[in-house]
Design a protein around this motif. Structure first.
Motif, PDB file in Angstrom:
ATOM      1  N   THR A   1       0.823  -1.200   0.000  1.00 27.50           N
ATOM      2  CA  THR A   1       0.000   0.000   0.000  1.00 27.50           C
ATOM      3  C   THR A   1       0.866   1.262   0.000  1.00 27.50           C
ATOM      4  N   SER A   2       2.078   1.165   0.489  1.00 29.94           N
ATOM      5  CA  SER A   2       2.981   2.326   0.430  1.00 29.94           C
ATOM      6  C   SER A   2       3.287   2.678  -1.021  1.00 29.94           C
ATOM      7  N   TRP A   3       3.361   1.654  -1.900  1.00 26.93           N
ATOM      8  CA  TRP A   3       3.578   1.925  -3.328  1.00 26.93           C
ATOM      9  C   TRP A   3       2.375   2.664  -3.903  1.00 26.93           C
TER      10      TRP A   3
ATOM     11  N   GLY B   1      -6.341   9.403 -18.136  1.00 29.56           N
ATOM     12  CA  GLY B   1      -4.948   8.997 -18.080  1.00 29.56           C
ATOM     13  C   GLY B   1      -4.812   7.559 -17.620  1.00 29.56           C
ATOM     14  N   THR B   2      -3.812   6.865 -18.161  1.00 29.09           N
ATOM     15  CA  THR B   2      -3.469   5.515 -17.731  1.00 29.09           C
ATOM     16  C   THR B   2      -1.958   5.445 -17.593  1.00 29.09           C
ATOM     17  N   VAL B   3      -1.498   4.844 -16.495  1.00 33.18           N
ATOM     18  CA  VAL B   3      -0.073   4.825 -16.200  1.00 33.18           C
ATOM     19  C   VAL B   3       0.363   3.399 -15.894  1.00 33.18           C
ATOM     20  N   LEU B   4       1.384   2.939 -16.586  1.00 34.19           N
ATOM     21  CA  LEU B   4       2.012   1.653 -16.282  1.00 34.19           C
ATOM     22  C   LEU B   4       3.074   1.898 -15.212  1.00 34.19           C
ATOM     23  N   CYS B   5       3.018   1.105 -14.142  1.00 34.37           N
ATOM     24  CA  CYS B   5       3.887   1.344 -12.992  1.00 34.37           C
ATOM     25  C   CYS B   5       4.602   0.059 -12.578  1.00 34.37           C
ATOM     26  N   HIS B   6       5.743   0.240 -11.935  1.00 33.02           N
ATOM     27  CA  HIS B   6       6.461  -0.869 -11.308  1.00 33.02           C
ATOM     28  C   HIS B   6       6.747  -0.486  -9.869  1.00 33.02           C
ATOM     29  N   GLN B   7       6.164  -1.229  -8.943  1.00 30.36           N
ATOM     30  CA  GLN B   7       6.261  -0.904  -7.522  1.00 30.36           C
ATOM     31  C   GLN B   7       5.818   0.538  -7.316  1.00 30.36           C
ATOM     32  N   ASP B   8       6.667   1.418  -6.778  1.00 22.75           N
ATOM     33  CA  ASP B   8       6.237   2.794  -6.512  1.00 22.75           C
ATOM     34  C   ASP B   8       6.686   3.771  -7.595  1.00 22.75           C
ATOM     35  N   GLN B   9       7.099   3.248  -8.760  1.00 17.39           N
ATOM     36  CA  GLN B   9       7.609   4.106  -9.814  1.00 17.39           C
ATOM     37  C   GLN B   9       6.708   4.083 -11.043  1.00 17.39           C
ATOM     38  N   PRO B  10       6.092   5.208 -11.412  1.00 20.35           N
ATOM     39  CA  PRO B  10       5.343   5.261 -12.673  1.00 20.35           C
ATOM     40  C   PRO B  10       6.314   5.264 -13.849  1.00 20.35           C
ATOM     41  N   LEU B  11       5.989   4.477 -14.869  1.00 20.97           N
ATOM     42  CA  LEU B  11       6.901   4.315 -16.004  1.00 20.97           C
ATOM     43  C   LEU B  11       6.409   5.016 -17.264  1.00 20.97           C
ATOM     44  N   VAL B  12       5.213   4.672 -17.702  1.00 19.41           N
ATOM     45  CA  VAL B  12       4.671   5.192 -18.959  1.00 19.41           C
ATOM     46  C   VAL B  12       3.287   5.758 -18.687  1.00 19.41           C
ATOM     47  N   TYR B  13       3.112   7.042 -18.983  1.00 22.16           N
ATOM     48  CA  TYR B  13       1.875   7.764 -18.690  1.00 22.16           C
ATOM     49  C   TYR B  13       1.262   8.205 -20.016  1.00 22.16           C
TER      50      TYR B  13
ATOM     51  N   ILE C   1      -0.222  -5.904   0.750  1.00 21.71           N
ATOM     52  CA  ILE C   1       0.534  -5.837   2.002  1.00 21.71           C
ATOM     53  C   ILE C   1       0.343  -4.427   2.550  1.00 21.71           C
ATOM     54  N   ARG C   2      -0.370  -4.314   3.639  1.00 25.60           N
ATOM     55  CA  ARG C   2      -0.685  -2.998   4.210  1.00 25.60           C
ATOM     56  C   ARG C   2       0.457  -2.543   5.105  1.00 25.60           C
ATOM     57  N   ASP C   3       1.441  -1.920   4.438  1.00 20.02           N
ATOM     58  CA  ASP C   3       2.645  -1.492   5.156  1.00 20.02           C
ATOM     59  C   ASP C   3       2.674   0.011   5.390  1.00 20.02           C
ATOM     60  N   ALA C   4       1.585   0.697   5.116  1.00 21.98           N
ATOM     61  CA  ALA C   4       1.522   2.145   5.332  1.00 21.98           C
ATOM     62  C   ALA C   4       0.299   2.472   6.175  1.00 21.98           C
ATOM     63  N   ASP C   5       0.483   3.342   7.146  1.00 25.07           N
ATOM     64  CA  ASP C   5      -0.609   3.783   7.998  1.00 25.07           C
ATOM     65  C   ASP C   5      -1.400   4.854   7.249  1.00 25.07           C
ATOM     66  N   PRO C   6      -2.655   4.598   6.891  1.00 27.52           N
ATOM     67  CA  PRO C   6      -3.427   5.596   6.140  1.00 27.52           C
ATOM     68  C   PRO C   6      -3.503   6.945   6.841  1.00 27.52           C
ATOM     69  N   GLU C   7      -3.500   6.935   8.165  1.00 25.32           N
ATOM     70  CA  GLU C   7      -3.617   8.201   8.894  1.00 25.32           C
ATOM     71  C   GLU C   7      -2.381   9.084   8.726  1.00 25.32           C
ATOM     72  N   ARG C   8      -1.292   8.511   8.263  1.00 25.75           N
ATOM     73  CA  ARG C   8      -0.073   9.288   8.038  1.00 25.75           C
ATOM     74  C   ARG C   8       0.077   9.736   6.589  1.00 25.75           C
ATOM     75  N   VAL C   9      -0.901   9.359   5.758  1.00 26.96           N
ATOM     76  CA  VAL C   9      -0.886   9.756   4.347  1.00 26.96           C
ATOM     77  C   VAL C   9      -1.611  11.085   4.209  1.00 26.96           C
ATOM     78  N   PRO C  10      -0.983  12.092   3.608  1.00 26.96           N
ATOM     79  CA  PRO C  10      -1.648  13.396   3.474  1.00 26.96           C
ATOM     80  C   PRO C  10      -2.823  13.333   2.513  1.00 26.96           C
ATOM     81  N   GLU C  11      -3.833  14.148   2.760  1.00 28.12           N
ATOM     82  CA  GLU C  11      -4.947  14.258   1.831  1.00 28.12           C
ATOM     83  C   GLU C  11      -4.478  14.963   0.558  1.00 28.12           C
ATOM     84  N   GLU C  12      -5.251  14.809  -0.519  1.00 23.63           N
ATOM     85  CA  GLU C  12      -4.866  15.410  -1.786  1.00 23.63           C
ATOM     86  C   GLU C  12      -4.911  16.931  -1.701  1.00 23.63           C
ATOM     87  N   GLY C  13      -3.943  17.563  -2.371  1.00 17.60           N
ATOM     88  CA  GLY C  13      -3.921  19.014  -2.432  1.00 17.60           C
ATOM     89  C   GLY C  13      -4.799  19.532  -3.559  1.00 17.60           C
TER      90      GLY C  13
END
Length: 296
Positions: A146-148, A171-183, A274-286
Motif C-alpha cells: 500500500t505504500s507503493w 490517463g493511464t499509467v504503467l507502474c512498477h512498484q512505486d515508480q510510474p513508467l509510462v503515462y 501488504i498494508r505497510d503504510a498507515d493511512p492516517e499518516r498519508v496526506p490528503e490530496e492538495g
C-alpha cells in the motif's frame, strides 16, 4: 529531501506533454460574469486503423503515439497473436490513417463478424468474444504494498498533464512498484490503455510485475484488457461496475478503486495487498491534484 513533481516527471519513460501544440487549441468564451475568457481545450481527431489490407476501425483520439495506439488496440482485440510479428507501421498524418503490417495472415475477418459496443466514454468497441483467450489465465501473485499505491497516487496526480491543463481526458499509467513508467492520456480511457499495450508489445515489456493505474471506471472492458496484458493489479481513482468486479474475481485480478488521498476500496484480489503504510499518516490530496469527478 522531498522529490519535486518536476523531478518525478523526469523518471517517467514516457510522460505527458501538455505543451505539445497539436493536442490542445485555444477557444474563447464567456465566464459566469459574462467576461471574455480564453481556455485550452483538448483536440479530437480520427485515426483509421488498418491491419494489412483490411480497414478495422476509426477511433477518435488526441493524435499522439498513433503507432502504440494501433498496435495496442489490435493486440487487445486478439487480432495480433503473440507469435505474430509486426513488420511495419505506416502512419499517414495527412490521411489520418495507420497501417499495421504483419508477417503472416491474421484472423481479423472472424473478429469483425462479431462486435460488442462497450461503455467507453468515446464509444469503445470490442471485436469477438470479450473473454476469448483468457480461459485458464493465471496472473502472477505479485505482492502489492500500500505504500507503493500511495506514492504512485501522489506522483501521478500532480504530474503536469493534459488533464491538469485542459481536463476532459483520461490517463493511464504503467507502474512498477512505486515508480510510474509510462503515462498515456486520451479522450477515451480504452485508448489510453491501448497505447500502454502497444508500448509494452513494441518494447517486449512483461506485465507480470506491473501495476496499471487509471483515472477511468473499472468496467469489464478495462479489467479484460488489463488481464490480457498480463498485469495483475488495476488501480483507479474512479469506481467499479458489477461486471468488472465479477470478471476480476474470476480472473484473479486485484482491482482497487475510489483511491483518493488516504482512502481506497479493494473489491478483488485483496490477498496481494501488504498494508505497510498507515493511512492516517498519508496526506490528503492538495488542490493541484486531480479533482473528484472532473474529467472522469
Amino acid at each position: 529531501m522531498q522529490m519535486t513533481t518536476r523531478d518525478a516527471a523526469h523518471k517517467y519513460l514516457i510522460a505527458p506533454d501538455p505543451g505539445a501544440g497539436m493536442l490542445t487549441c485555444a477557444v474563447t468564451g464567456q465566464d459566469q460574469h459574462g467576461n471574455l475568457v480564453e481556455i485550452d481545450v483538448v483536440e479530437e481527431r480520427p485515426l483509421t486503423i488498418f491491419l494489412n489490407g483490411q480497414e478495422i476501425v476509426t477511433a477518435m483520439t488526441i493524435g499522439d503515439y498513433p503507432e502504440y495506439l494501433a498496435v495496442g488496440f489490435l493486440a487487445n482485440q486478439g487480432m495480433l497473436a503473440v507469435d505474430e510479428n509486426v513488420t511495419a507501421t505506416d502512419f499517414d498524418e495527412e490521411l489520418e490513417t495507420i497501417v499495421i503490417r504483419t508477417d503472416k495472415v491474421t484472423n481479423y475477418e472472424a473478429k469483425l463478424a462479431k462486435k460488442t459496443r462497450t461503455s467507453g466514454c468515446a464509444v469503445g468497441t470490442v471485436f469477438g468474444d470479450m473473454m476469448e483467450g483468457l480461459e485458464g489465465l493465471e496472473l502472477p501473485q505479485t505482492e502489492v504494498r500500500t505504500s507503493w499505491l500511495y506514492a504512485l497516487a501522489a506522483t501521478i496526480n500532480t504530474t503536469p498533464s493534459l488533464y491538469l491543463s485542459a481536463g476532459a481526458i483520461h490517463g493511464t499509467v504503467l507502474c512498477h512498484q512505486d515508480q510510474p513508467l509510462v503515462y498515456m492520456e486520451d479522450v477515451g480511457r480504452h485508448n489510453a490503455v491501448d497505447k500502454i499495450a502497444g508500448w509494452m508489445r513494441t518494447t517486449g515489456t512483461d506485465g507480470g510485475d506491473k501495476i496499471m493505474y487509471t483515472t477511468g471506471r473499472l468496467t469489464s472492458e478495462m479489467v479484460i484488457k488489463c488481464a490480457s496484458m498480463g498485469i495483475p493489479v488495476l488501480v483507479s481513482r474512479s469506481g467499479f461496475t458489477a461486471s468488472g468486479v465479477t470478471i476480476a474475481r474470476d480472473l484473479g485480478l486485484t482491482i482497487i478503486g475510489r483511491m483518493r488521498g488516504r482512502r481506497f476500496t479493494c473489491l478483488s484480489g485483496d490477498a496481494r495487498l501488504i498494508r505497510d503504510a498507515d493511512p492516517e499518516r498519508v496526506p490528503e490530496e492538495g488542490k493541484k491534484s486531480r479533482r473528484k469527478g472532473a474529467g472522469e
